[in-house]
Each structure stands twice: as C-alpha cells, then as structure tokens.
Write a protein that holds these residues in place. Sequence first.
Motif, PDB file in Angstrom:
ATOM      1  N   ARG A   1      -3.441  -2.549   6.867  1.00  0.00           N
ATOM      2  CA  ARG A   1      -2.770  -2.430   5.568  1.00  0.00           C
ATOM      3  C   ARG A   1      -1.278  -2.710   5.710  1.00  0.00           C
ATOM      4  NH1 ARG A   1      -4.353   3.547   3.808  1.00  0.00           N
ATOM      5  NH2 ARG A   1      -3.911   3.911   6.008  1.00  0.00           N
TER       6      ARG A   1
ATOM      7  N   ASP B   1      -7.953   2.357   9.637  1.00  0.00           N
ATOM      8  CA  ASP B   1      -7.162   1.130   9.728  1.00  0.00           C
ATOM      9  C   ASP B   1      -7.737   0.109  10.699  1.00  0.00           C
ATOM     10  OD1 ASP B   1      -4.357   1.224   8.181  1.00  0.00           O
ATOM     11  OD2 ASP B   1      -4.960   3.250   8.723  1.00  0.00           O
TER      12      ASP B   1
ATOM     13  N   PHE C   1       0.842  -1.189   0.000  1.00  0.00           N
ATOM     14  CA  PHE C   1       0.000   0.000   0.000  1.00  0.00           C
ATOM     15  C   PHE C   1       0.881   1.244   0.000  1.00  0.00           C
ATOM     16  CE2 PHE C   1      -3.841   2.360   0.875  1.00  0.00           C
ATOM     17  CZ  PHE C   1      -4.868   1.481   0.512  1.00  0.00           C
TER      18      PHE C   1
ATOM     19  N   TRP D   1      -8.244   6.531   5.411  1.00  0.00           N
ATOM     20  CA  TRP D   1      -8.608   5.113   5.613  1.00  0.00           C
ATOM     21  C   TRP D   1      -8.658   4.795   7.105  1.00  0.00           C
ATOM     22  CZ3 TRP D   1     -10.337   1.128   2.771  1.00  0.00           C
ATOM     23  CH2 TRP D   1     -10.278  -0.148   3.316  1.00  0.00           C
TER      24      TRP D   1
END
Length: 291
Positions: free
Chosen positions: A220, A215, A193, A213
């Motif tokens: 990730r 998490d 990523f 995002w």
Amino acid sequence: MHLDDIEKVIHVAGSQNLHTTAKHFNVTAGALSKTLKKVEASLATKLFNRVGKTLVLNDKGKEFVKHSSDLVHNYQQLTSRFKSDNHKFNAVIAGPAILLKSGLKRLLTPLSHLPCSVRINNVFEGEAISQVASGAAHIALVTREALNNSQHTNLVAVDVFNTGFSVAAARTHNLVQKKLLALSKSEFAQSAFACPLFSPLCGLEQGIGSDGWQDEMAERNIVFRCSDYSALIEVVQSGLALAYLPDFVIDDLALTKITVKGVNSHYSEGIVVIYKPSTADGWLNKLMHSL
C-alpha cells in the motif's frame, strides 16, 4: 477500612492507574493514593508494586482482590434483596469506541426499561476485559479474539455480531467517481491509503498499518497515519484516501467497497459482550440472557 475503600482497590487492580480510577470515583489521585495506603496499613502488607507508571498487584494483592471481590458482590446481592424493583442502580459498560459506536444500542435498548444510570468507559480491549474481571465494569464489548488471548478464564461471552473488513472509499474518491472498484495490485499500490497509528481495538501498534491488512498480500501507499480513528474517518470521507475498515463502519458511513484483483482481503471478526457470571446481579443475568 470501608467497603468503598475496597471497591477502589479492586478498580485500581483492573485499571493499574491511579488517575483512571480517581476519575471513575470522582476523587483526586492524591486522595485515592491515601486510600490505598490506608488499606495497606490496615492489612499491614503491600498490595501493589509500581512498574513504571502502572500499579501492579503483587501476590498478596491478588489474593486480597480475589476474596474482596466476592465480599463486595455478596454485599451487593444482600442489599439487592431488600431493595424495591424500582431502586435505581448503576450499570457500567466498557469497550473501544469503535465497538461501542456499533454495539452500544443493543445494550442500551433493554437497559432503558430498567431503573438505572449507565456509565460508559471508552477503553481499549485489554482494559475493558480487566475492568469486567475486577468488577469495575459489569459488561464489555470486545472481539472474541481479544477474550481468547486474555488470561481471564472466568468470563463468559455472548455473541453480538460478526463483522468483515474491506477496503473502502468515499463516493467522492476519484476511483469511485470513475467506477474503478476492482484494482490490480499496481493500481492499488498507487492509491493513497490512510491507516491508524495504533489498533483502534487494542491500542497497540500492529503490523505496518495497525488495521489488520496483510501487506504481504498487496503493498500500500500509506500517505496518512492517524493517531485518532475519527481523524482517519475524516480523511476517508474527504475522498483523499482508501482505508481498510470494518464493514459496519463502511455501512454506517455509506462508503464504497474496493476490491484488489487476486487478493482475498476479506477478514472476519466476532464481536461479543462479556460478563462475569460469578458476580452478576439479577438485572445483569436477565440482560445477558436477552441478547
């Protein structure tokens, strides 16, 4: 004290940085510093406090900028009454590069029909909002969330567009080549990523990846951390990594969206153009009403 001296003080109040304002007026930082000292000497009072590398208005400074902004606006309104319709004016647009790239065309198209030159200030959202509030910029492209979180209540926003955010990959990415466009959490966690070091909107480090995002929804494997957003895009386009990007970026770059099973990763953000009605000239009011 001249009117252009006052305009420089107003701009410094918004930028809080001598070098930024000096660049805007095409003067040296030393010359600008002398101008500020001259204004303070003529008023027999200090207007700014130095906090680290920034210049912050004190209470007297805030009062001065409030009244002097009205003075500058009234002068501009007065002179505009006696200028012909073909008189050339300067329009200043501010905002983060990522928003300017997508939304600028909507502003430049109507401006192209007016006798004006356009200055574009690539700055983060907080600075863009401050520039409009202080009069250093006429309009700015920012997110509605940034405006709502600011302390400026005298600015008006006009909706431009909404954008979602999605995980995306280049067509050359291994997952896209294999047509694996819906991943389990474990598959997602194994994929490289790319994230920005700082938010491309506000310029601050936010969360683990600074890209919005969550998490806690799905972990990730962050392999690439990019201080420059264009570098992040280069990594994604090379097919080396996934990234969580605005949908308008995904569409512009013809990337492929990737979903994660059991995760609602869709996030929406409203993009607005802001301006200050109390100091808006005729051309600016017409532009905002046309959007």
